[in-house]
Design a protein around this motif. Structure first.
Motif, PDB file in Angstrom:
ATOM      1  N   UNK A   1       0.806  -1.226   0.000  1.00 43.70           N
ATOM      2  CA  UNK A   1       0.000   0.000   0.000  1.00 43.70           C
ATOM      3  C   UNK A   1       0.837   1.273   0.000  1.00 43.70           C
ATOM      4  N   UNK A   2       2.142   1.169   0.213  1.00 38.23           N
ATOM      5  CA  UNK A   2       3.001   2.364   0.306  1.00 38.23           C
ATOM      6  C   UNK A   2       2.838   3.226  -0.950  1.00 38.23           C
ATOM      7  N   UNK A   3       2.579   4.504  -0.742  1.00 40.45           N
ATOM      8  CA  UNK A   3       2.444   5.455  -1.836  1.00 40.45           C
ATOM      9  C   UNK A   3       1.064   5.499  -2.469  1.00 40.45           C
ATOM     10  N   UNK A   4       0.177   4.605  -2.061  1.00 45.05           N
ATOM     11  CA  UNK A   4      -1.159   4.525  -2.665  1.00 45.05           C
ATOM     12  C   UNK A   4      -2.164   5.374  -1.894  1.00 45.05           C
ATOM     13  N   UNK A   5      -3.285   5.633  -2.522  1.00 47.69           N
ATOM     14  CA  UNK A   5      -4.454   6.147  -1.820  1.00 47.69           C
ATOM     15  C   UNK A   5      -5.130   4.931  -1.199  1.00 47.69           C
ATOM     16  N   UNK A   6      -5.410   4.996   0.096  1.00 48.05           N
ATOM     17  CA  UNK A   6      -6.099   3.892   0.753  1.00 48.05           C
ATOM     18  C   UNK A   6      -7.491   4.358   1.171  1.00 48.05           C
ATOM     19  N   UNK A   7      -8.472   3.504   0.923  1.00 54.31           N
ATOM     20  CA  UNK A   7      -9.865   3.804   1.249  1.00 54.31           C
ATOM     21  C   UNK A   7     -10.279   2.870   2.377  1.00 54.31           C
ATOM     22  N   UNK A   8     -10.749   3.466   3.466  1.00 53.17           N
ATOM     23  CA  UNK A   8     -10.994   2.728   4.697  1.00 53.17           C
ATOM     24  C   UNK A   8     -12.266   3.247   5.359  1.00 53.17           C
ATOM     25  N   UNK A   9     -12.881   2.408   6.156  1.00 51.77           N
ATOM     26  CA  UNK A   9     -14.047   2.824   6.927  1.00 51.77           C
ATOM     27  C   UNK A   9     -13.659   3.434   8.259  1.00 51.77           C
ATOM     28  N   UNK A  10     -14.571   4.213   8.811  1.00 52.73           N
ATOM     29  CA  UNK A  10     -14.325   4.908  10.076  1.00 52.73           C
ATOM     30  C   UNK A  10     -14.020   3.933  11.217  1.00 52.73           C
ATOM     31  N   UNK A  11     -14.750   2.818  11.288  1.00 56.23           N
ATOM     32  CA  UNK A  11     -14.511   1.871  12.378  1.00 56.23           C
ATOM     33  C   UNK A  11     -13.145   1.210  12.264  1.00 56.23           C
ATOM     34  N   UNK A  12     -12.666   0.993  11.050  1.00 50.78           N
ATOM     35  CA  UNK A  12     -11.331   0.411  10.865  1.00 50.78           C
ATOM     36  C   UNK A  12     -10.256   1.399  11.287  1.00 50.78           C
ATOM     37  N   UNK A  13     -10.488   2.692  11.062  1.00 53.63           N
ATOM     38  CA  UNK A  13      -9.533   3.713  11.502  1.00 53.63           C
ATOM     39  C   UNK A  13      -9.322   3.621  13.009  1.00 53.63           C
ATOM     40  N   UNK A  14     -10.360   3.249  13.742  1.00 59.08           N
ATOM     41  CA  UNK A  14     -10.240   3.129  15.194  1.00 59.08           C
ATOM     42  C   UNK A  14      -9.255   2.035  15.603  1.00 59.08           C
ATOM     43  N   UNK A  15      -8.938   1.112  14.685  1.00 58.99           N
ATOM     44  CA  UNK A  15      -7.974   0.047  14.949  1.00 58.99           C
ATOM     45  C   UNK A  15      -6.565   0.413  14.461  1.00 58.99           C
ATOM     46  N   UNK A  16      -6.421   1.576  13.818  1.00 59.08           N
ATOM     47  CA  UNK A  16      -5.097   2.045  13.376  1.00 59.08           C
ATOM     48  C   UNK A  16      -4.259   2.419  14.597  1.00 59.08           C
ATOM     49  N   UNK A  17      -2.933   2.307  14.497  1.00 62.28           N
ATOM     50  CA  UNK A  17      -2.082   2.768  15.607  1.00 62.28           C
ATOM     51  C   UNK A  17      -2.352   4.239  15.935  1.00 62.28           C
ATOM     52  N   UNK A  18      -2.785   4.514  17.144  1.00 64.18           N
ATOM     53  CA  UNK A  18      -3.082   5.875  17.570  1.00 64.18           C
ATOM     54  C   UNK A  18      -4.250   6.504  16.829  1.00 64.18           C
ATOM     55  N   UNK A  19      -5.015   5.689  16.088  1.00 65.78           N
ATOM     56  CA  UNK A  19      -6.146   6.180  15.283  1.00 65.78           C
ATOM     57  C   UNK A  19      -5.701   7.268  14.311  1.00 65.78           C
ATOM     58  N   UNK A  20      -4.425   7.184  13.892  1.00 68.20           N
ATOM     59  CA  UNK A  20      -3.825   8.187  13.011  1.00 68.20           C
ATOM     60  C   UNK A  20      -3.771   7.672  11.575  1.00 68.20           C
ATOM     61  N   UNK A  21      -3.699   8.592  10.590  1.00 68.16           N
ATOM     62  CA  UNK A  21      -3.559   8.175   9.189  1.00 68.16           C
ATOM     63  C   UNK A  21      -2.303   7.314   9.010  1.00 68.16           C
ATOM     64  N   UNK A  22      -2.373   6.392   8.075  1.00 66.04           N
ATOM     65  CA  UNK A  22      -1.217   5.553   7.775  1.00 66.04           C
ATOM     66  C   UNK A  22      -0.183   6.388   7.027  1.00 66.04           C
ATOM     67  N   UNK A  23       1.067   6.405   7.499  1.00 68.94           N
ATOM     68  CA  UNK A  23       2.086   7.232   6.857  1.00 68.94           C
ATOM     69  C   UNK A  23       2.428   6.735   5.456  1.00 68.94           C
ATOM     70  N   UNK A  24       2.800   7.696   4.590  1.00 72.60           N
ATOM     71  CA  UNK A  24       3.224   7.355   3.240  1.00 72.60           C
ATOM     72  C   UNK A  24       2.094   7.000   2.303  1.00 72.60           C
ATOM     73  N   UNK A  25       0.869   7.344   2.679  1.00 75.68           N
ATOM     74  CA  UNK A  25      -0.312   7.045   1.866  1.00 75.68           C
ATOM     75  C   UNK A  25      -1.279   8.221   1.961  1.00 75.68           C
TER      76      UNK A  25
END
Length: 159
Positions: free
Chosen positions: A34-58
Protein backbone atom coordinates in the motif's frame (compact mmCIF):
# COMPACT_ATOMS: atom_id res chain seq x y z
CA UNK A 1 -8.94 -0.19 -8.26
CA UNK A 2 -7.34 -2.74 -5.94
CA UNK A 3 -8.08 -4.11 -2.50
CA UNK A 4 -5.99 -5.81 0.14
CA UNK A 5 -7.33 -8.12 2.85
CA UNK A 6 -6.23 -10.88 5.21
CA UNK A 7 -8.70 -13.76 5.51
CA UNK A 8 -8.89 -16.89 7.62
CA UNK A 9 -9.82 -20.33 6.28
CA UNK A 10 -13.54 -19.47 6.54
CA UNK A 11 -12.91 -16.06 4.87
CA UNK A 12 -13.44 -14.33 8.22
CA UNK A 13 -11.56 -11.05 8.52
CA UNK A 14 -12.17 -9.87 12.07
CA UNK A 15 -14.01 -9.86 15.33
CA UNK A 16 -15.05 -6.86 17.41
CA UNK A 17 -13.32 -4.44 15.02
CA UNK A 18 -9.88 -6.05 14.97
CA UNK A 19 -7.98 -9.01 13.55
CA UNK A 20 -7.93 -11.98 15.95
CA UNK A 21 -4.66 -13.16 14.39
CA UNK A 22 -2.28 -10.65 12.81
CA UNK A 23 0.94 -12.01 11.32
CA UNK A 24 4.09 -9.89 11.09
CA UNK A 25 4.63 -11.12 7.53
CA UNK A 26 1.16 -9.93 6.53
CA UNK A 27 1.66 -6.53 8.19
CA UNK A 28 4.92 -6.12 6.25
CA UNK A 29 3.21 -7.20 3.00
CA UNK A 30 0.42 -4.68 3.68
CA UNK A 31 2.90 -1.83 4.30
CA UNK A 32 4.91 -2.61 1.17
CA UNK A 33 1.87 -3.14 -1.08
CA UNK A 34 0.00 0.00 0.00
CA UNK A 35 3.00 2.36 0.31
CA UNK A 36 2.44 5.45 -1.84
CA UNK A 37 -1.16 4.53 -2.67
CA UNK A 38 -4.45 6.15 -1.82
CA UNK A 39 -6.10 3.89 0.75
CA UNK A 40 -9.87 3.80 1.25
CA UNK A 41 -10.99 2.73 4.70
CA UNK A 42 -14.05 2.82 6.93
CA UNK A 43 -14.33 4.91 10.08
CA UNK A 44 -14.51 1.87 12.38
CA UNK A 45 -11.33 0.41 10.87
CA UNK A 46 -9.53 3.71 11.50
CA UNK A 47 -10.24 3.13 15.19
CA UNK A 48 -7.97 0.05 14.95
CA UNK A 49 -5.10 2.04 13.38
CA UNK A 50 -2.08 2.77 15.61
CA UNK A 51 -3.08 5.88 17.57
CA UNK A 52 -6.15 6.18 15.28
CA UNK A 53 -3.82 8.19 13.01
CA UNK A 54 -3.56 8.17 9.19
CA UNK A 55 -1.22 5.55 7.78
CA UNK A 56 2.09 7.23 6.86
CA UNK A 57 3.22 7.36 3.24
CA UNK A 58 -0.31 7.05 1.87
CA UNK A 59 -3.25 9.28 1.04
CA UNK A 60 -5.86 8.24 3.62
CA UNK A 61 -9.53 8.38 2.60
CA UNK A 62 -12.36 7.49 4.98
CA UNK A 63 -15.64 6.31 3.51
CA UNK A 64 -18.35 7.05 6.07
CA UNK A 65 -21.94 8.22 6.00
CA UNK A 66 -21.68 9.68 9.51
CA UNK A 67 -18.14 11.00 10.09
CA UNK A 68 -17.81 14.76 9.72
CA UNK A 69 -14.14 15.38 10.38
CA UNK A 70 -11.09 13.21 10.98
CA UNK A 71 -7.78 15.10 11.03
CA UNK A 72 -5.38 13.80 8.38
CA UNK A 73 -8.09 11.96 6.46
CA UNK A 74 -10.09 12.95 3.39
CA UNK A 75 -13.78 12.14 3.91
CA UNK A 76 -16.10 10.62 1.33
CA UNK A 77 -19.76 9.99 2.10
CA UNK A 78 -20.60 7.51 -0.69
CA UNK A 79 -18.89 4.77 -2.70
CA UNK A 80 -19.36 6.89 -5.82
CA UNK A 81 -17.56 9.83 -4.18
CA UNK A 82 -14.70 7.51 -3.12
CA UNK A 83 -14.51 6.04 -6.62
CA UNK A 84 -14.31 9.51 -8.20
CA UNK A 85 -11.51 10.44 -5.81
CA UNK A 86 -9.72 7.12 -6.46
CA UNK A 87 -9.64 7.93 -10.18
CA UNK A 88 -7.43 10.93 -9.40
CA UNK A 89 -4.75 8.70 -7.80
CA UNK A 90 -2.04 6.69 -9.52
CA UNK A 91 -3.02 3.75 -7.34
CA UNK A 92 -6.03 3.33 -5.04
CA UNK A 93 -6.57 0.44 -2.64
CA UNK A 94 -9.54 -0.52 -0.50
CA UNK A 95 -8.27 -1.68 2.91
CA UNK A 96 -11.45 -2.43 4.91
CA UNK A 97 -13.41 -3.10 6.95
CA UNK A 98 -16.19 -5.45 6.03
CA UNK A 99 -18.85 -2.97 4.89
CA UNK A 100 -16.31 -0.95 2.89
CA UNK A 101 -15.13 -4.10 1.11
CA UNK A 102 -18.74 -4.99 0.24
CA UNK A 103 -19.46 -1.49 -1.07
CA UNK A 104 -16.24 -1.15 -3.09
CA UNK A 105 -15.69 -4.71 -4.36
CA UNK A 106 -17.74 -4.12 -7.54
CA UNK A 107 -15.27 -1.37 -8.52
CA UNK A 108 -12.13 -3.47 -7.93
CA UNK A 109 -10.31 -5.60 -10.48
CA UNK A 110 -7.37 -6.73 -8.34
CA UNK A 111 -7.40 -8.31 -4.87
CA UNK A 112 -4.34 -8.99 -2.73
CA UNK A 113 -5.52 -11.69 -0.31
CA UNK A 114 -3.40 -13.05 2.51
CA UNK A 115 -4.82 -16.42 3.45
CA UNK A 116 -4.06 -17.10 7.11
CA UNK A 117 -4.56 -20.82 7.61
CA UNK A 118 -6.39 -20.68 10.90
CA UNK A 119 -10.03 -20.32 11.94
CA UNK A 120 -10.40 -17.93 14.86
CA UNK A 121 -13.91 -16.76 15.67
CA UNK A 122 -14.92 -13.95 13.31
CA UNK A 123 -17.99 -11.74 13.13
CA UNK A 124 -17.00 -10.08 9.84
CA UNK A 125 -16.39 -11.92 6.58
CA UNK A 126 -15.00 -11.19 3.13
CA UNK A 127 -16.72 -12.76 0.09
CA UNK A 128 -15.05 -16.05 -0.85
CA UNK A 129 -13.42 -15.18 -4.18
CA UNK A 130 -12.79 -18.88 -4.88
CA UNK A 131 -16.58 -19.31 -5.20
CA UNK A 132 -17.10 -16.19 -7.34
CA UNK A 133 -17.00 -16.86 -11.10
CA UNK A 134 -15.99 -13.22 -11.68
CA UNK A 135 -12.66 -13.77 -9.90
CA UNK A 136 -9.72 -16.14 -10.36
CA UNK A 137 -6.51 -16.84 -8.48
CA UNK A 138 -3.80 -15.39 -10.71
CA UNK A 139 -0.75 -16.06 -8.56
CA UNK A 140 0.50 -17.11 -5.14
CA UNK A 141 2.99 -14.31 -4.51
CA UNK A 142 4.51 -15.58 -1.27
CA UNK A 143 3.92 -18.31 1.29
CA UNK A 144 5.38 -19.25 4.63
CA UNK A 145 4.73 -20.03 8.24
CA UNK A 146 4.83 -17.82 11.32
CA UNK A 147 4.43 -19.07 14.88
CA UNK A 148 3.06 -22.35 13.54
CA UNK A 149 0.48 -20.68 11.28
CA UNK A 150 0.82 -21.20 7.53
CA UNK A 151 -0.07 -18.34 5.17
CA UNK A 152 -0.14 -17.42 1.50
CA UNK A 153 -0.21 -14.01 -0.13
CA UNK A 154 -2.42 -14.43 -3.21
CA UNK A 155 -3.21 -12.22 -6.16
CA UNK A 156 -6.77 -12.49 -7.48
CA UNK A 157 -7.92 -10.85 -10.71
CA UNK A 158 -11.40 -10.11 -11.95
CA UNK A 159 -12.09 -12.38 -14.96
Amino acid sequence: MELIVAVYDDWGIGKDGTQPIALRADRKFFRETTRGAMVIVGRRTVEDFPGKQPLPGRTNVVLSRTARQLPGFTLCHSPEEALALAKTADRAMVIGGGSIYRQMLPYCDTAWVTKVHSSPESDTFFPNLNNDPDWHLAQVVQSGEEEGIAYEMCLYKRS
